[in-house]
Each structure stands twice: as C-alpha cells, then as structure tokens.
Scaffold this active site. Structure first.
Site, PDB file in Angstrom:
ATOM      1  CG  ASP A 106      -1.753   1.224   1.470  1.00 45.60           C
ATOM      2  OD1 ASP A 106      -2.512   1.523   0.268  1.00 45.60           O
ATOM      3  OD2 ASP A 106      -1.908   2.012   2.382  1.00 45.60           O
ATOM      4  CB  SER A 107       0.220   4.696  -0.836  1.00 40.83           C
ATOM      5  OG  SER A 107      -0.973   5.033  -0.164  1.00 40.83           O
ATOM      6  CB  CYS A 148      -2.897   0.884  -2.578  1.00 41.24           C
ATOM      7  SG  CYS A 148      -3.048   2.590  -2.999  1.00 41.24           S
ATOM      8  CD  GLU A 173      -1.559   7.680   6.717  1.00 44.05           C
ATOM      9  OE1 GLU A 173      -0.574   8.069   7.288  1.00 44.05           O
ATOM     10  OE2 GLU A 173      -1.624   6.809   6.039  1.00 44.05           O
ATOM     11  CB  CYS A 183      -9.587   5.036  -0.178  1.00 42.50           C
ATOM     12  SG  CYS A 183      -8.228   5.617   0.528  1.00 42.50           S
ATOM     13  CG  HIS A 243      -5.995   5.582   4.300  1.00 41.15           C
ATOM     14  ND1 HIS A 243      -5.302   5.328   3.013  1.00 41.15           N
ATOM     15  CD2 HIS A 243      -4.846   6.056   5.065  1.00 41.15           C
ATOM     16  CE1 HIS A 243      -4.020   5.424   3.361  1.00 41.15           C
ATOM     17  NE2 HIS A 243      -3.820   5.767   4.497  1.00 41.15           N
TER      18      HIS A 243
HETATM   19  N1  DGL Z   1      -4.508   3.782   0.309  1.00 45.55           N
HETATM   20  C1  DGL Z   1      -4.717   4.457  -0.802  1.00 45.55           C
HETATM   21  C2  DGL Z   1      -5.950   3.847  -1.356  1.00 45.55           C
HETATM   22  O1  DGL Z   1      -6.413   2.942  -1.205  1.00 45.55           O
HETATM   23  C3  DGL Z   1      -4.933   5.925  -0.589  1.00 45.55           C
HETATM   24  C4  DGL Z   1      -4.000   6.742   0.089  1.00 45.55           C
HETATM   25  C5  DGL Z   1      -3.305   7.524  -0.859  1.00 45.55           C
HETATM   26  O2  DGL Z   1      -3.629   8.570  -1.321  1.00 45.55           O
HETATM   27  O3  DGL Z   1      -2.073   7.114  -1.055  1.00 45.55           O
HETATM   28  O4  DGL Z   1      -6.132   4.539  -2.691  1.00 45.55           O
END
Ligand code: DGL
Length: 285
Positions: free
Chosen positions: A13-14, A76, A156, A203, A205
């Site tokens: 993931d990012s 992600c 976050e 997403c 998150h």
């Molecule tokens: N976790 C990323 C996603 O699912 C979003 C966070 C980011 O913008 O890097 O898209």
C-alpha cells in the site's frame, strides 16, 4: 526475515491504509506469512500522476519480489486502479490481486437499486476504474464518484471518529444524501433522483471512517469495504493455484519507507492489534 516453509504473501500500500486489508487477510488465511510494505515516505499516491504511481508501484513490487513472495496483493485502490496491469507484467507469472475488482463485485451484489456511490482518492476517481468495473458487472448501474482525498489525511492523523471526521464526511456526502448538488462529485452516468443505496469505500484508509460515514448516510445505506472481498479473492486464488499454506502459524514482516514509530502507532489502529516500532523495518525504494 521470513522463516523457512511456504513463501510469504506480499502486500503493498502507499502507507498504512492497506493494513485494513492485511487484517482481513490474517482472519481469512490464518496459516500464511505476510510481508507488508507501506511506502510511507511517498504517501499520498492519490494526488500523484498516473505515471508516478506506476513508477512507485513497480519499485515496491521489485522490493517484495526480493523477499521471494508467492503472490502480490495490491492493497491500495489507487495503485490497483492505475498500475495493476504494469505490476502484473513485472511480476509474471506470480498472481497479483488488486482491491478494485473485488470491491466493485461486492458493490454490485450489495446494491438493490443499482445506484452506487464510490468514495476514493482523486487519482482513483479520475481514472474511472471503479465505474468501469461496476458497469461491466451491472450495465444498468448508476455510479457517482466522489474524490474524498481529505479522508486519507484524517485517517492517517488518527482523527477517524468524532465531530471532525463526521463534518468532513458530511462535506463530501451530505448534499448527495440530502438529494441536492454535491461537493466535488463526478456524477458520470448518474441521472439524478433519490440517493444511492450503496457506498463503496474505494480507498483502503476509509474503513477507519466507516462510523463517521454511517452517521451521514443513515442506517439503511450499504457500506462496502473491499478489504473483506479482496481477502476472499486472495484466498480463492491461493487454493486454486495450489499455493495455500496448509498449516503453521501466521506471521507478518512489516516494512516501511519512512517513520517506523508512526507506522507502528497509527498502523496499530488500522490493523486492530499492536505493532511495535522495533517490528518495522525501514527500506529505500
Ligand atoms: N490507500 C490508498 C488507496 O487505497 C489511498 C492513500 C493515498 O492517497 O495514497 O487508494
């Protein structure tokens, strides 16, 4: 270090959002080992160009290949929406599972009316991957996409619940669910009318903000979290390809590109269990 036996599953993931997917994977695959890589130094991906996201994803895939992973989970949505084909090409013949297709599938199953709202990052929305994946399965669907980038920062920051989270969730969803003109929504093929009956958390998150989103959309709207369906897709792929580990305890190797202490502190909430800073290995990509 990974122990001898079945190779680990690479999860990427990012940042720490993909820990919500890892949580579902650990529940559904209790005999597997995982190597989780969060590119915390370069988060967010959701505001970057497609070219940059692809480049970052290929570097992450290479780092996980160095750990001899047996398959790759792109935990992600932004990376899945933009870079899945490039990652598949890079790591072939290893199986690669993203989160967009399972999320779209779950949304189509959950929605009765076919009117579906997708909340995602700017990049995921602008690429249209969710809309396309939903319409492939349900050509009559009405899809409205909301770029809700600020929710990434909230999660976050550990501000996923309470009045601030609800107020931001209302900023993105309130008008749509009140039937008026919504903030920043790309309505696509939506023709207006009553509110969506399903919201996709597009997403990784956003599951952290499910309670705040629920407070805005009300009790009857279905909220789809692609983590569960993505984990189910990984499970079936492992059994289909004979790669599943039949026994042994689960284990996780945590890797990040910046901030072991922060990864551990905030990531513990996402994973639902404590991560110690000493467990987090830092690497450069
Ligand atoms: N976790 C990323 C996603 O699912 C979003 C966070 C980011 O913008 O890097 O898209």
């Amino acid at each position: 270090m990974t122990r001898a036996g079945s190779p680990p599953i690479g999860v990427f993931d990012s940042g720490i959002g993909g820990l919500t997917v890892l949580r579902a994977l650990l529940a559904q695959l209790p005999h597997e080992r995982f190597a989780y890589l969060g590119d915390t130094a370069r988060l967010p991906y959701g505001t970057k160009t497609g070219e940059t996201v692809v480049r970052y994803c290929l570097q992450a895939a290479d780092a996980l290949l160095d750990l001899d992973v047996k398959c790759l989970v792109v935990a992600c949505n932004t990376a899945s929406a933009v870079a899945l084909a490039a990652i598949r090409e890079r790591v072939a013949p290893l199986p690669v599972i993203g989160v967009v297709e399972p999320g779209a599938e779950a949304a189509c199953v959950a929605s009765r009316s076919g009117y579906i709202a997708v909340m995602a990052t700017e990049r995921t929305v602008s690429g249209g991957a969710y809309r396309q994946a939903i319409l492939e399965r349900r050509p009559d669907a009405r899809v409205v996409s909301l770029a809700a980038q600020l929710l990434v920062a909230l999660a976050e920051e550990g501000l996923a619940e309470g009045p601030i989270a609800e107020s931001i969730a209302r900023h993105y969803l309130g008008a749509l669910f009140a039937g008026g003109a919504e903030c920043g929504a790309d309505r696509g093929n939506d023709r207006g009318g009553s509110a969506p009956d399903t919201v996709v958390l597009g997403c990784t998150h956003f599951p952290m903000l499910a309670a705040a989103i629920r407070a805005v959309v009300g009790p009857h709207v279905r909220i789809v979290d692609s983590a569960e369906t993505a984990a189910a897709a990984v499970r079936s792929e492992l059994f289909r390809s004979g790669l599943a580990s039949p026994d042994g305890a689960s284990a996780v190797q945590f890797i990040a590109t910046d901030g072991a202490e922060r990864f551990a502190r905030v990531g513990s909430r996402f994973l639902g269990r404590a991560i110690r800073p000493g467990e987090v290995q830092l690497i450069d990509l």
